[in-house]
Design a protein around this motif. Structure first.
Motif, PDB file in Angstrom:
ATOM      1  N   ASP A   1       0.797  -1.229   0.000  1.00  0.00           N
ATOM      2  CA  ASP A   1       0.000   0.000   0.000  1.00  0.00           C
ATOM      3  C   ASP A   1       0.830   1.281   0.000  1.00  0.00           C
ATOM      4  OD1 ASP A   1       0.976   0.013   2.619  1.00  0.00           O
ATOM      5  OD2 ASP A   1      -0.873  -0.852   3.426  1.00  0.00           O
ATOM      6  N   GLY A   2       2.176   1.169  -0.015  1.00  0.00           N
ATOM      7  CA  GLY A   2       3.011   2.363  -0.055  1.00  0.00           C
ATOM      8  C   GLY A   2       3.271   2.999   1.289  1.00  0.00           C
ATOM      9  N   ARG A   3       2.741   2.426   2.370  1.00  0.00           N
ATOM     10  CA  ARG A   3       3.014   2.974   3.699  1.00  0.00           C
ATOM     11  C   ARG A   3       4.448   2.672   4.135  1.00  0.00           C
ATOM     12  NH1 ARG A   3      -2.509   1.449   4.139  1.00  0.00           N
ATOM     13  NH2 ARG A   3      -3.788   3.150   4.993  1.00  0.00           N
ATOM     14  N   LYS A   4       4.883   3.379   5.160  1.00  0.00           N
ATOM     15  CA  LYS A   4       6.206   3.141   5.717  1.00  0.00           C
ATOM     16  C   LYS A   4       6.113   2.163   6.876  1.00  0.00           C
ATOM     17  CE  LYS A   4       8.730   7.291   4.453  1.00  0.00           C
ATOM     18  NZ  LYS A   4       9.832   8.167   4.894  1.00  0.00           N
TER      19      LYS A   4
ATOM     20  N   TYR B   1       3.734   7.153  17.084  1.00  0.00           N
ATOM     21  CA  TYR B   1       3.443   8.572  16.895  1.00  0.00           C
ATOM     22  C   TYR B   1       3.950   9.068  15.529  1.00  0.00           C
ATOM     23  CZ  TYR B   1       8.227   8.600  18.731  1.00  0.00           C
ATOM     24  OH  TYR B   1       9.552   8.325  18.962  1.00  0.00           O
ATOM     25  N   LEU B   2       4.775   8.262  14.836  1.00  0.00           N
ATOM     26  CA  LEU B   2       5.258   8.646  13.512  1.00  0.00           C
ATOM     27  C   LEU B   2       4.313   8.225  12.399  1.00  0.00           C
ATOM     28  CD1 LEU B   2       9.043   7.645  13.790  1.00  0.00           C
ATOM     29  CD2 LEU B   2       8.055   9.927  14.056  1.00  0.00           C
ATOM     30  N   ASN B   3       3.293   7.455  12.742  1.00  0.00           N
ATOM     31  CA  ASN B   3       2.448   6.865  11.708  1.00  0.00           C
ATOM     32  C   ASN B   3       1.422   7.830  11.126  1.00  0.00           C
ATOM     33  OD1 ASN B   3       3.772   4.471  12.211  1.00  0.00           O
ATOM     34  ND2 ASN B   3       2.181   3.650  13.554  1.00  0.00           N
ATOM     35  N   ILE B   4       1.224   8.957  11.777  1.00  0.00           N
ATOM     36  CA  ILE B   4       0.253   9.938  11.313  1.00  0.00           C
ATOM     37  C   ILE B   4       1.003  11.123  10.724  1.00  0.00           C
ATOM     38  CG2 ILE B   4      -1.773  11.304  11.921  1.00  0.00           C
ATOM     39  CD1 ILE B   4      -2.132   8.342  12.337  1.00  0.00           C
ATOM     40  N   GLY B   5       0.474  11.712   9.656  1.00  0.00           N
ATOM     41  CA  GLY B   5       1.153  12.796   8.961  1.00  0.00           C
ATOM     42  C   GLY B   5       1.244  14.078   9.759  1.00  0.00           C
ATOM     43  N   LEU B   6       1.911  15.080   9.166  1.00  0.00           N
ATOM     44  CA  LEU B   6       2.177  16.336   9.858  1.00  0.00           C
ATOM     45  C   LEU B   6       0.932  17.178  10.079  1.00  0.00           C
ATOM     46  CD1 LEU B   6       5.465  17.433   8.031  1.00  0.00           C
ATOM     47  CD2 LEU B   6       5.222  16.111  10.132  1.00  0.00           C
ATOM     48  N   ILE B   7      -0.155  16.892   9.356  1.00  0.00           N
ATOM     49  CA  ILE B   7      -1.355  17.731   9.469  1.00  0.00           C
ATOM     50  C   ILE B   7      -2.456  17.019  10.239  1.00  0.00           C
ATOM     51  CG2 ILE B   7      -0.901  19.071   7.386  1.00  0.00           C
ATOM     52  CD1 ILE B   7      -2.683  17.209   5.839  1.00  0.00           C
TER      53      ILE B   7
ATOM     54  N   PHE C   1     -10.075  17.293   8.998  1.00  0.00           N
ATOM     55  CA  PHE C   1      -9.330  16.710   7.873  1.00  0.00           C
ATOM     56  C   PHE C   1      -9.198  15.206   8.089  1.00  0.00           C
ATOM     57  CE2 PHE C   1      -5.810  15.646   5.152  1.00  0.00           C
ATOM     58  CZ  PHE C   1      -5.963  16.493   4.065  1.00  0.00           C
ATOM     59  N   ASP C   2      -9.680  14.443   7.115  1.00  0.00           N
ATOM     60  CA  ASP C   2      -9.660  12.984   7.211  1.00  0.00           C
ATOM     61  C   ASP C   2      -8.271  12.485   6.814  1.00  0.00           C
ATOM     62  OD1 ASP C   2     -10.307  10.357   7.468  1.00  0.00           O
ATOM     63  OD2 ASP C   2     -11.394  10.215   5.558  1.00  0.00           O
ATOM     64  N   THR C   3      -7.379  12.323   7.785  1.00  0.00           N
ATOM     65  CA  THR C   3      -5.989  11.957   7.497  1.00  0.00           C
ATOM     66  C   THR C   3      -5.841  10.452   7.324  1.00  0.00           C
ATOM     67  OG1 THR C   3      -5.457  11.792   9.846  1.00  0.00           O
ATOM     68  CG2 THR C   3      -5.092  13.919   8.771  1.00  0.00           C
ATOM     69  N   GLU C   4      -4.910  10.088   6.451  1.00  0.00           N
ATOM     70  CA  GLU C   4      -4.594   8.690   6.184  1.00  0.00           C
ATOM     71  C   GLU C   4      -3.514   8.238   7.152  1.00  0.00           C
ATOM     72  OE1 GLU C   4      -5.100   5.238   3.781  1.00  0.00           O
ATOM     73  OE2 GLU C   4      -5.838   7.179   3.098  1.00  0.00           O
ATOM     74  N   ILE C   5      -3.619   6.996   7.603  1.00  0.00           N
ATOM     75  CA  ILE C   5      -2.540   6.418   8.400  1.00  0.00           C
ATOM     76  C   ILE C   5      -1.392   6.118   7.456  1.00  0.00           C
ATOM     77  CG2 ILE C   5      -1.849   4.489   9.859  1.00  0.00           C
ATOM     78  CD1 ILE C   5      -4.739   4.262  10.768  1.00  0.00           C
ATOM     79  N   GLU C   6      -0.245   6.771   7.665  1.00  0.00           N
ATOM     80  CA  GLU C   6       0.835   6.731   6.690  1.00  0.00           C
ATOM     81  C   GLU C   6       1.925   5.716   7.015  1.00  0.00           C
ATOM     82  OE1 GLU C   6       2.331  10.648   6.189  1.00  0.00           O
ATOM     83  OE2 GLU C   6       0.365  11.526   5.793  1.00  0.00           O
ATOM     84  N   GLY C   7       1.845   5.113   8.186  1.00  0.00           N
ATOM     85  CA  GLY C   7       2.913   4.190   8.549  1.00  0.00           C
ATOM     86  C   GLY C   7       2.434   3.102   9.486  1.00  0.00           C
ATOM     87  N   LEU C   8       3.348   2.165   9.746  1.00  0.00           N
ATOM     88  CA  LEU C   8       3.061   1.040  10.635  1.00  0.00           C
ATOM     89  C   LEU C   8       4.246   0.849  11.566  1.00  0.00           C
ATOM     90  CD1 LEU C   8       1.231  -1.415  11.358  1.00  0.00           C
ATOM     91  CD2 LEU C   8       2.536  -2.723   9.673  1.00  0.00           C
ATOM     92  N   ASP C   9       3.980   0.802  12.863  1.00  0.00           N
ATOM     93  CA  ASP C   9       5.024   0.573  13.861  1.00  0.00           C
ATOM     94  C   ASP C   9       5.317  -0.923  13.925  1.00  0.00           C
ATOM     95  OD1 ASP C   9       6.710   0.420  15.997  1.00  0.00           O
ATOM     96  OD2 ASP C   9       5.310   1.214  17.479  1.00  0.00           O
TER      97      ASP C   9
END
Length: 757
Positions: free
Chosen positions: A526-529, A539-545, A551-559
């Motif tokens: 899926d392109g996540r980190k 706490y790094l899995n969510i974007g800067l905004i 704003f419906d933010t996407e989960i950008e990473g996986l711990d």
């Protein structure tokens, strides 16, 4: 004159050469590829031609490495002769009347092999002469080793064919032939059909080159046609082909079993040619059995293999060592992502890392706020590993050992993190009292030692042929695949210092004895980190905004640590973590994690080859704390590429280049696109961080050779001696010396000195 030209045109060597161009397109394509690789037309940016021109064996280039190259190139030439004879011998039935038909065929079929041999030797000599570290003695030694290997292999095979041509049919062929006919009943009928066709489709040959290298007139074979005799020649040499293929296959099995021994790990180029030799011989046998149906058979075979792979009958996963793959697979979906990134988990992880920051702050006097450093080491194979190690040595020396004390986090990708990980381990050992001199040149040699030979060799003898060996780690069994070969060689190259579980670094990081290191490979699904750390870092899995209301933010990473906690994430081998971050396409295979659907991992460089975005994520998570407790942030970017490059011309393109330009331009400018994105993120960071953000670049800038061209080291897991010195010397460039001086002032405990222009 006309007679001379006619004799040349209808000579056996010329007619064989023309026949190859007319009919043997696969064989010709392989030769063209070999010529192009050695000449640097294919894969030059990856340094593939250096694997042929400067082969390394047992961490040295010399007589033994070139001896092996001579053996395999001679073997490939003979494989070419065998295949051509089996597929095209029936077009020249006059051979059936001559003594030693295969030897004569090989002599006359040697135009291309001899041309390649001469071309290869010229390129080797040219490379050695241009390489200022080569000497006349080393050149003679290397060429001597090659010729000894080449001549020995040719002589050995010549003796074999001479004896088999004389005796093997009488004692062996009849029995083997009957067995073959029982299993493949069309064999003799196919041969007879070939012979019938041969009478109608003979290629005119007036003269041939004899054993004593003199041209002789072809005997008049009109009216002479002994089917039984010609059939024996075909069957006999087909058996020779089968026996040689069987011998090579058994040899590969044997050396594959003992591949952990360095002496068995032949040069990468030799492994490639060995694979081509096997491919050529099997292609010849395939063509012989299926004749005009060969193309249809290949298509059918491809469809069959595609179905087999699709249905997972040949399923092969590359595992991360330390994880438990025996447990039921963990569900990987949006629901599990939300659970892992629950507000409670994020707050807990944030608080734990804040403790690390407090311990870091405690190392400095209260009266002076320190500068917080983030080291971002770019990817780029072994080139990046060596450059990162040298850059960190120089930065450590310039700051009198202050660099690592001020550093909170190390991010990056691929080879850069391998170099940074080794330096961090050496720094930790020094702090614990081990006799470690961080400036020792031997560490540069460690990190730049060859890591490609065992990978390519494992690809040939394990991933394609043998796949039954296993090894134990963390009380579990794992296959000895290419991933294992990569890790074991890296383990040897780094003195076995990095062979430890990921959790070993948790306590030193928690106490701020060493900087945190967060690896962030890309999830192919899926392109996540995938954030890999001994700490929980959800706490790094969510974007800067993420705090933007509505704003419906996407989960950008996986711990990784939290998500696979029940699968032994603490026991993950640190070398496996580095491998996951350095997945070089088709060389170091992508890792599969125990989830449903299986998470497949790709190189960190896919999303950010420089690690800048990960550092900014961390800064954003603690922006208020950092602003209160530091005098600013310094991002030390260790780049294995120059940031400002000349703009390339897109004029005078070929038709193929114009067709591929829309895609190739994106690939060629991939780093530029990431640079633009990272620069924008740093500019944006000034709007939410109440402090100073400074960025210093240490760049690998290749030197310019006498032809006014950049001598850029190749992107590979193997470097030549010249490339190594090129990389190491780059630290002395004016821009890097200026950057080191700026770094020294920035980390000075005296704010007045640090604020000087």
């Amino acid at each position: 004159m006309k007679t001379i030209l006619q004799n040349i045109f209808y000579s056996f060597p010329v007619q064989l050469l023309l026949n190859h161009f007319r009919k043997n397109h696969v064989l010709m394509a392989i030769w063209v590829i070999l010529f192009a690789i050695v000449n640097g037309n294919i894969g030059s940016s990856l340094g593939i031609h250096y694997l042929f021109l400067d082969p390394e064996y047992l961490n040295s280039v010399g007589f033994r490495s070139f001896l092996i190259m001579g053996v395999v190139i001679a073997g490939f030439s003979v494989a070419f002769h065998i295949t051509a004879y089996i597929t095209d011998g029936h077009r020249f039935t006059f051979l059936g009347q001559l003594a030693k038909p295969f030897s004569l065929f090989s002599i006359n079929n040697s135009v291309i092999p001899i041309a390649f041999l001469i071309f290869y030797l010229i390129k080797v000599v040219s490379f050695q002469v241009d390489n200022e570290y080569g000497t006349t003695a080393s050149l003679v030694r290397n060429l001597g080793g090659f010729m000894v290997g080449y001549i020995s292999m040719v002589t050995l095979l010549y003796i074999y064919f001479r004896n088999t041509n004389k005796d093997i049919f009488k004692y062996v062929v009849c029995k083997v032939d009957e067995k073959l006919k029982q299993n493949i009943k069309v064999t003799r009928r196919n041969v007879m059909e070939k012979l019938d066709v041969a009478r109608k489709k003979q290629i005119r040959v007036d003269n041939y080159l004899g054993i004593r290298m003199r041209f002789r007139k072809v005997p008049d074979y009109q009216g002479f046609y002994d089917k039984a005799t010609i059939l024996q020649v075909f069957d006999q040499n087909h058996l020779n082909l089968v026996l040689i293929e069987l011998f090579i296959f058994v040899l590969l099995l044997i050396i594959g079993v003992f591949r952990d021994y360095p002496v068995m790990q032949i040069p990468a180029a030799a492994s490639g040619i060995l694979f081509l030799s096997v491919f050529v011989m099997f292609a010849g046998a395939f063509s012989y059995w299926f004749r005009s149906w060969a193309v249809s058979a290949v298509i059918l075979l491809g469809i069959t293999l595609n179905f087999i792979v699709q249905e997972n009958f040949l399923k092969k996963n590359y595992e991360a060592f330390g994880l438990n793959y025996d447990l039921p697979e963990k569900e990987y979906n949006l629901k599990s992502l939300s659970q892992t990134n629950s507000p409670g988990n994020i707050l807990e992880d944030w608080s734990q890392t804040k403790e690390i920051l407090e311990n870091w702050r405690g190392k400095f006097p209260e009266i002076n706020k320190p500068t917080m450093v983030f080291i971002c080491a770019s990817g780029g194979g072994q080139r990046a590993s060596l450059w990162t190690m040298k850059a960190l040595q120089a930065a450590d020396s310039a700051t009198n050992g202050q660099l690592m004390e001020n550093t909170v986090l190390i991010t990056g990708a691929s080879g850069g993190l391998i170099g940074a990980g080794y330096f961090r381990e050496l720094y930790l050992r020094k702090k614990k009292g081990d006799p470690v001199n961080l400036q020792n040149h031997s560490y540069l040699q460690d990190i730049s030692n060859d890591n490609l030979n065992p990978i390519i060799f494992s690809l040939l003898v394990n991933d394609l042929i043998v796949s039954f060996q296993k090894f134990s780690y963390a009380n579990m069994q794992y296959p000895k695949d290419r991933g294992y070969s990569f890790e074991e060689q890296l383990n040897k190259n780094t003195r076995y210092f990095l062979d430890k579980p990921l959790s070993t670094y948790k306590e030193p990081e928690l106490k701020s004895e060493i900087p945190m290191m967060i690896l962030a490979p890309t999830i192919m699904n899926d392109g996540r980190k995938l954030f890999i750390s001994p700490q929980n870092v959800s706490y790094l899995n969510i974007g800067l905004i993420r705090q933007n209301p509505g704003f419906d933010t996407e989960i950008e990473g996986l711990d990784f640590h939290r998500f696979f906690e029940d699968y032994g994430s603490n026991d993950l081998r640190f070398l496996s973590a580095l491998r996951m971050s350095a997945t070089f396409p088709y060389i170091t295979p992508s890792v599969t994690l125990p989830s449903n659907p299986p998470i497949e991992i790709m190189d960190s460089g896919v999303t950010d080859n420089f690690g800048i975005s990960d550092a900014l994520r961390f800064i954003y998570a603690y922006k208020d704390w950092i602003a209160r407790n530091t005098r600013g942030v310094l991002i030390l970017a260790i780049r294995d590429s120059q940031k400002q490059n000349e703009i390339l011309s897109t004029q005078n393109l070929t038709l193929i280049q114009k067709f591929s330009n829309p895609i190739s331009s994106i690939y060629n400018n991939f780093e530029n696109l990431q640079d633009f994105n990272n620069d924008n993120k740093i500019i944006f960071a000034n709007s939410w961080f109440q402090g100073e953000i400074q960025k210093i670049d240490l760049q690998y800038i290749p030197r310019i050779n006498s032809s006014n061209k950049l001598e850029r080291a190749s992107l590979n897991w193997r470097l030549t001696s010249l490339e190594k010195n090129n990389i190491i010397d780059a630290i002395n460039s004016p821009s890097n010396q200026k950057a080191l001086e700026l770094l020294k002032r920035s980390l000075s405990p005296n704010p007045l000195i640090a604020n000087e222009d």
